[in-house]
Design a protein around this motif. Structure first.
Motif, PDB file in Angstrom:
ATOM      1  N   SER A 503       0.833  -1.209   0.000  1.00 41.93           N
ATOM      2  CA  SER A 503       0.000   0.000   0.000  1.00 41.93           C
ATOM      3  C   SER A 503       0.863   1.252   0.000  1.00 41.93           C
ATOM      4  N   GLN A 504       1.977   1.233   0.746  1.00 45.47           N
ATOM      5  CA  GLN A 504       2.876   2.392   0.748  1.00 45.47           C
ATOM      6  C   GLN A 504       3.498   2.596  -0.621  1.00 45.47           C
ATOM      7  N   TRP A 505       3.866   1.492  -1.294  1.00 44.15           N
ATOM      8  CA  TRP A 505       4.435   1.634  -2.633  1.00 44.15           C
ATOM      9  C   TRP A 505       3.429   2.272  -3.589  1.00 44.15           C
ATOM     10  N   PHE A 506       2.172   1.860  -3.505  1.00 46.18           N
ATOM     11  CA  PHE A 506       1.147   2.504  -4.329  1.00 46.18           C
ATOM     12  C   PHE A 506       1.009   3.975  -3.942  1.00 46.18           C
ATOM     13  N   ALA A 507       1.072   4.278  -2.656  1.00 51.40           N
ATOM     14  CA  ALA A 507       1.000   5.684  -2.233  1.00 51.40           C
ATOM     15  C   ALA A 507       2.138   6.485  -2.847  1.00 51.40           C
ATOM     16  N   ASP A 508       3.322   5.904  -2.888  1.00 49.56           N
ATOM     17  CA  ASP A 508       4.484   6.615  -3.434  1.00 49.56           C
ATOM     18  C   ASP A 508       4.392   6.825  -4.940  1.00 49.56           C
ATOM     19  N   GLN A 509       3.419   6.170  -5.570  1.00 43.33           N
ATOM     20  CA  GLN A 509       3.181   6.434  -6.996  1.00 43.33           C
ATOM     21  C   GLN A 509       2.231   7.607  -7.199  1.00 43.33           C
ATOM     22  N   GLY A 510       1.837   8.258  -6.092  1.00 38.08           N
ATOM     23  CA  GLY A 510       1.021   9.462  -6.203  1.00 38.08           C
ATOM     24  C   GLY A 510      -0.396   9.334  -5.688  1.00 38.08           C
ATOM     25  N   PHE A 511      -0.686   8.272  -4.949  1.00 34.73           N
ATOM     26  CA  PHE A 511      -2.035   8.060  -4.429  1.00 34.73           C
ATOM     27  C   PHE A 511      -2.086   8.302  -2.924  1.00 34.73           C
ATOM     28  N   ALA A 512      -3.273   8.657  -2.452  1.00 35.96           N
ATOM     29  CA  ALA A 512      -3.597   8.493  -1.039  1.00 35.96           C
ATOM     30  C   ALA A 512      -4.275   7.134  -0.930  1.00 35.96           C
ATOM     31  N   VAL A 513      -3.644   6.209  -0.232  1.00 38.87           N
ATOM     32  CA  VAL A 513      -4.154   4.844  -0.152  1.00 38.87           C
ATOM     33  C   VAL A 513      -4.927   4.667   1.141  1.00 38.87           C
ATOM     34  N   VAL A 514      -6.105   4.075   1.018  1.00 41.97           N
ATOM     35  CA  VAL A 514      -6.961   3.811   2.175  1.00 41.97           C
ATOM     36  C   VAL A 514      -7.232   2.311   2.236  1.00 41.97           C
ATOM     37  N   VAL A 515      -6.925   1.716   3.377  1.00 46.55           N
ATOM     38  CA  VAL A 515      -7.268   0.317   3.645  1.00 46.55           C
ATOM     39  C   VAL A 515      -8.339   0.331   4.719  1.00 46.55           C
ATOM     40  N   ALA A 516      -9.512  -0.193   4.406  1.00 45.95           N
ATOM     41  CA  ALA A 516     -10.627  -0.177   5.350  1.00 45.95           C
ATOM     42  C   ALA A 516     -11.109  -1.600   5.600  1.00 45.95           C
ATOM     43  N   ASP A 517     -11.148  -1.975   6.863  1.00 47.27           N
ATOM     44  CA  ASP A 517     -11.660  -3.285   7.276  1.00 47.27           C
ATOM     45  C   ASP A 517     -13.082  -3.112   7.790  1.00 47.27           C
ATOM     46  N   GLY A 518     -14.033  -3.192   6.873  1.00 48.57           N
ATOM     47  CA  GLY A 518     -15.426  -3.028   7.250  1.00 48.57           C
ATOM     48  C   GLY A 518     -16.000  -4.257   7.919  1.00 48.57           C
ATOM     49  N   ARG A 519     -17.305  -4.224   8.140  1.00 50.51           N
ATOM     50  CA  ARG A 519     -17.981  -5.363   8.758  1.00 50.51           C
ATOM     51  C   ARG A 519     -17.771  -6.625   7.912  1.00 50.51           C
TER      52      ARG A 519
END
Length: 706
Positions: A503-519
């Motif tokens: 996820s950090q690598w994707f963020a470093d490509q210019g994204f704000a990455v969100v990981v959400a653990d829903g119900r």
């Protein structure tokens, strides 16, 4: 695409930084030895069996596959490949081992052959037996080794010789001593036989998959090769028939009797010196289960405890078990919490969410647990080790993060991961005091994850937010990439550094990455997990949207450019997002998605959605290939890339082909990336690396970032 060393190449080459890290620990009862697996470097796939002598501090190999095989390549049978796929095992060499009661002798399979290692001396030798060998296990007294070959359960003297079959298959559809598909894939019961404490008999599972429908998995890239025949129990279709027998080393056989019509699933077997054998059996709908005590003289069983649940009953590692004084240990959902029960008494309350039992000893039970529904100031994504008895609960892991442990007597091996430090630290404790570390040879990642864990929305959805390295406040909103798994048994928001590297690598490509653990994900309470009953599509997608909108209030998220990616259930969720909520999600990458739940296996799918014959509307509502699945207007089509391994025998490629056909019929453009020879794990280095690069390219193009 693979020039100098990059994170995608390092991530693939190190198998997600798992190579070189110690794992699979065993502790001798006398407290003198710790046994474990670890490869010699962070890029070496071949695990070595190691021994750490706690009296001298010396660490030495007990079995090195390179030495034992003389440098020859390992050869795997089709059965062993299937076993490794079920356990998600991507390494090589000694991938598993079993020990006798004194932890003096270890047995393991290597290249389909049976080996034993004398752990004190650090020497290994081969036992010449019929092969290919699967799942060898020494008797508690160390005098014999039982194993499976050719569907037969066999036993051989630990010194060699006297090899014989205790039970042989009657036909090509029957096996003894192996877990059937749904047991290994969904129940996490990876074995099919259990030694008696007195080393004179074994309980052995007999599985007959004759009733199971046959599927054929072909490799279109090699049309001359015959398709592989797979017995796949899809939702609503027959399962394998499973029974159990007590096989004496003297040649006797006693069939174990229980109501298999009512409780056909053999989910757990426990046999220790502290009580009779215990079976945990479940009904097909998993709303009823029984703990059965076995009379080894007659094969009769009696109910020790029974559970009912209107939705389903979960299975847990480490239970059932006996305490030394003969009380049954189990994990149960009571009063809105998941608790440890010993005998008739719950020893934990709603402050903890019990994950597993790690050890049962005289005077206490060791458990792993997260924050429960009534925890004060719960720590997001953390899991700790606790010592529990009638006097109370004591936390043994002393730092924030995720912890687990293996214990025998006074010695505990504690594995700890934190959000700030790469990798996992392994410490050996005696009476709670550190006496040694087990070094890791895992590579240090070329980037550092900077996940911020938080809770979002009215429900307090656990989330991780990752921004590009060096991003500063005031730099403006960023395109968003939702990066969930989002389904049962798949926690992604964890207080562990390495969990967020991709996820950090994707963020470093210019994204704000969100990981959400829903119900539906394993957090906090049974109610949180069971909210997805009969409603994958609504609940899990709603929680992704809620988390996104809530986080946008205080994070630099550009809600006009939102993408989502995922694999397996996450792939289903990603495709679901752009098909049903194109107003929120603008592009998706769906890897190995389940698109039609009628094509997925019985034990998993029916637990949540019921039988398709009885609840067709539930399956239609949760499918991606029905009219309900394509409910958004065609003019709101969003870019969708679907990726699938053609050799996948878990989520078969038919899922992607059916979705592609439905999209084509509806006039919805999409991209399909077929991966020849790739299973559900994608272990191939070049494939794993380039998949990350291709996803970034697709997402940037789709969101107008290039």
């Amino acid at each position: 695409m693979t020039g100098q060393l990059s994170f995608p190449r390092q991530h693939a080459r190190t198998q997600r930084f798992s190579l070189g890290a110690p794992r699979s620990f065993g502790v001798s009862p006398d407290g003198s030895r710790v046994v474990f697996l670890r490869s010699r470097t962070g890029t070496d796939r071949a695990n070595v069996l190691w021994v750490l002598d706690l009296d001298t501090g010396r660490e030495y190999p007990a079995a090195d596959p390179v030495v034992l095989l003389g440098g020859a390549d390992e050869e795997l049978s089709a059965e062993e490949r299937a076993r490794r796929e079920r356990s998600r095992e991507g390494s090589a060499g000694v991938v598993g081992y079993a020990v006798d009661g004194a932890v003096e002798l270890a047995a393991f399979a290597l290249s389909g052959r049976l080996w034993v290692a004398e752990l004190r001396s650090g020497t290994a030798r081969e036992l010449p037996v019929p092969g290919p060998v699967a799942d060898p296990r020494p008797s508690p007294d160390g005098r014999h080794v039982a194993y499976v070959a050719g569907g037969a359960l066999r036993v051989v003297a630990a010194e060699g010789g006297a090899d014989r079959a205790l039970a042989e298959p009657e036909n090509s559809t029957t096996t003894w001593g192996l877990a059937e598909f749904v047991a290994a894939e969904e129940m996490h019961r990876l074995r099919g036989f259990w030694w008696s404490p007195d080393s004179d008999a074994l309980l052995a599972a007999r599985a007959d998959d004759a009733p199971v429908q046959r599927w054929w998995i072909a490799d279109p890239a090699h049309p001359a090769a015959a398709p592989a025949e797979v017995a796949y129990p899809a939702a609503g279709t027959p399962n394998a028939t499973v029974s159990l027998a007590l096989l004496g080393l003297d040649g006797t056989r006693t069939d174990i009797e229980w109501d298999r019509e009512r409780h056909p699933y053999l989910a757990r077997v426990h046999w220790s010196a502290d009580g009779p054998p215990v079976l945990l059996v479940q009904s097909r709908d998993q709303r009823s289960q029984a703990y059965l005590g076995v009379d080894t003289a007659t094969g009769a069983t009696r109910v020790l405890h029974a559970d009912e649940d209107p939705k389903w009953l979960e299975l847990f590692d480490g239970v059932p078990a006996w305490t030394p004084d003969g009380r049954l240990v189990r994990i149960a959902d009571e009063g809105g919490a998941r608790v440890l029960v010993v005998g008739d008494r719950a020893l934990t309350g709603p402050q903890l969410h019990v994950l597993s039992v790690l050890d049962v000893a005289e005077g206490d039970v060791l458990i792993a647990a997260a924050a429960g529904p009534e925890a004060v100031d719960p720590e997001t994504g953390q899991a700790h080790v606790y010592r529990v008895n009638e006097l109370g609960v004591e936390r043994l892991s002393d730092a924030s993060g995720r912890h687990s442990a293996v214990r025998s007597g006074e010695v505990t091996v504690m594995a700890s991961a934190s959000l700030d430090t790469a990798g996992t630290r392994v410490r050996v404790l005696r009476d709670g005091k550190p006496i040694a570390d087990v070094p890791s040879y895992a590579e240090t990642p070329v980037l550092a994850s900077r996940a911020r864990l938080t809770r979002a929305g009215a429900r307090g959805i656990p989330c991780a937010v990752l921004l590009p390295t060096g991003h500063r406040a005031g730099d403006g909103p960023l395109p968003v990439l939702m990066d969930p798994y989002g389904g049962p048994h798949g926690q992604r928001v964890a207080a562990a550094h390495n969990a967020h590297l991709t996820s950090q690598w994707f963020a470093d490509q210019g994204f704000a990455v969100v990981v959400a653990d829903g119900r539906g994900t394993p957090h906090t309470s049974p109610a949180w997990e069971k909210a997805v009953h009969e409603d994958f599509a609504g609940v899990t997608l709603d929680d992704q949207v809620e988390a996104l909108l809530a986080l946008a209030e205080d994070h630099p998220l550009d809600l006009g450019r939102v993408a989502i990616r995922g694999w397996s259930y996450g792939g289903y969720l990603a495709a679901l997002a752009v098909l049903r909520r194109p107003d929120v999600f603008h592009a998706a990458v769906a890897g190995a998605p389940v698109t039609d739940w009628r094509l997925y296996d019985t034990h998993y799918t029916e637990r949540y959605l019921g039988m398709p014959q009885e609840r067709p509307e539930v399956y239609a509502r949760n499918s991606l290939v029905t009219d309900a699945g394509l409910s958004s207007p065609a003019e709101q089509t969003r870019p969708l890339m679907i990726v699938h391994g053609l050799a996948d025998d878990n989520v078969v490629a038919a899922h992607t082909l059916r979705l592609s056909s439905a999209l084509l019929a509806a006039g919805r453009p999409h991209e399909v990336l077929p991966l020849s020879g790739v299973t559900h794990m994608t272990p191939q280095e070049e494939v794993a690396e380039n998949l990350l690069l291709l996803q970034v390219d697709f997402l940037k193009r789709s969101l107008g970032m290039v």
